[in-house]
Design a protein around this motif. Structure first.
Motif, PDB file in Angstrom:
ATOM      1  N   ASP A   3      14.930 -39.382 -16.939  1.00 41.99           N
ATOM      2  CA  ASP A   3      15.163 -38.580 -18.134  1.00 41.99           C
ATOM      3  C   ASP A   3      16.302 -37.596 -17.930  1.00 41.99           C
ATOM      4  O   ASP A   3      17.123 -37.389 -18.820  1.00 41.99           O
ATOM      5  CB  ASP A   3      13.899 -37.830 -18.528  1.00 41.99           C
ATOM      6  CG  ASP A   3      12.795 -38.754 -19.004  1.00 41.99           C
ATOM      7  OD1 ASP A   3      13.109 -39.908 -19.359  1.00 41.99           O
ATOM      8  OD2 ASP A   3      11.636 -38.325 -19.021  1.00 41.99           O
ATOM      9  N   LEU A   4      16.365 -36.976 -16.751  1.00 44.99           N
ATOM     10  CA  LEU A   4      17.430 -36.021 -16.469  1.00 44.99           C
ATOM     11  C   LEU A   4      18.793 -36.703 -16.476  1.00 44.99           C
ATOM     12  O   LEU A   4      19.755 -36.183 -17.058  1.00 44.99           O
ATOM     13  CB  LEU A   4      17.196 -35.331 -15.124  1.00 44.99           C
ATOM     14  CG  LEU A   4      18.260 -34.318 -14.708  1.00 44.99           C
ATOM     15  CD1 LEU A   4      18.386 -33.193 -15.728  1.00 44.99           C
ATOM     16  CD2 LEU A   4      17.946 -33.761 -13.332  1.00 44.99           C
ATOM     17  N   GLN A   5      18.895 -37.861 -15.863  1.00 42.42           N
ATOM     18  CA  GLN A   5      20.167 -38.580 -15.852  1.00 42.42           C
ATOM     19  C   GLN A   5      20.585 -38.969 -17.264  1.00 42.42           C
ATOM     20  O   GLN A   5      21.758 -38.883 -17.618  1.00 42.42           O
ATOM     21  CB  GLN A   5      20.071 -39.830 -14.974  1.00 42.42           C
ATOM     22  CG  GLN A   5      19.981 -39.526 -13.506  1.00 42.42           C
ATOM     23  CD  GLN A   5      19.683 -40.768 -12.686  1.00 42.42           C
ATOM     24  OE1 GLN A   5      19.053 -41.706 -13.164  1.00 42.42           O
ATOM     25  NE2 GLN A   5      20.135 -40.765 -11.441  1.00 42.42           N
ATOM     26  N   PHE A  54      18.221 -29.919 -23.698  1.00 41.71           N
ATOM     27  CA  PHE A  54      17.344 -30.486 -22.680  1.00 41.71           C
ATOM     28  C   PHE A  54      15.897 -30.471 -23.166  1.00 41.71           C
ATOM     29  O   PHE A  54      15.184 -31.476 -23.051  1.00 41.71           O
ATOM     30  CB  PHE A  54      17.484 -29.707 -21.372  1.00 41.71           C
ATOM     31  CG  PHE A  54      16.600 -30.210 -20.276  1.00 41.71           C
ATOM     32  CD1 PHE A  54      16.900 -31.394 -19.620  1.00 41.71           C
ATOM     33  CD2 PHE A  54      15.480 -29.500 -19.894  1.00 41.71           C
ATOM     34  CE1 PHE A  54      16.081 -31.868 -18.599  1.00 41.71           C
ATOM     35  CE2 PHE A  54      14.663 -29.969 -18.879  1.00 41.71           C
ATOM     36  CZ  PHE A  54      14.963 -31.146 -18.235  1.00 41.71           C
TER      37      PHE A  54
END
Length: 95
Positions: A3-5, A54
């Motif tokens: 998810d972060l990428q 985010f």
């Protein structure tokens, strides 16, 4: 892909740099401003927008749906802030 990428891939380069330096590298605002050659207020503005993005991205990926401000189109999401606070546990049928 994590998810972060996925989130980082969606960010524009300026916000990406500030987000990575602050949240991943752990630098302070003044250090980021010096590193990137921008004003401190610019760093904080970019970071605020990146963090909000985010949170939205992670909530969307978790499948969370809430009322006011989270994409709900019901009448509850159009209530005034005072009316919304007066009924904090109330949710519409679509949320």
């Amino acid at each position: 892909m994590t998810d972060l990428q996925a989130f980082l891939g969606e960010l524009d380069p300026d916000r990406w740099a500030v987000f990575v330096l602050s949240e991943i590298e752990g630098l302070r605002g003044t250090e980021i401003a010096a590193e990137l050659g921008v004003n401190l207020s610019t760093v904080y503005a970019r970071l605020r927008v990146a963090k909000a993005g985010f949170e939205r991205t992670m909530a969307r990926r978790r499948g969370e749906r809430r009322g006011r401000g989270f994409g709900c189109r019901c009448s509850a999401s159009r209530r005034s802030a005072a009316a919304w606070r007066s009924r904090p546990r109330w949710r519409c049928s679509g949320c």
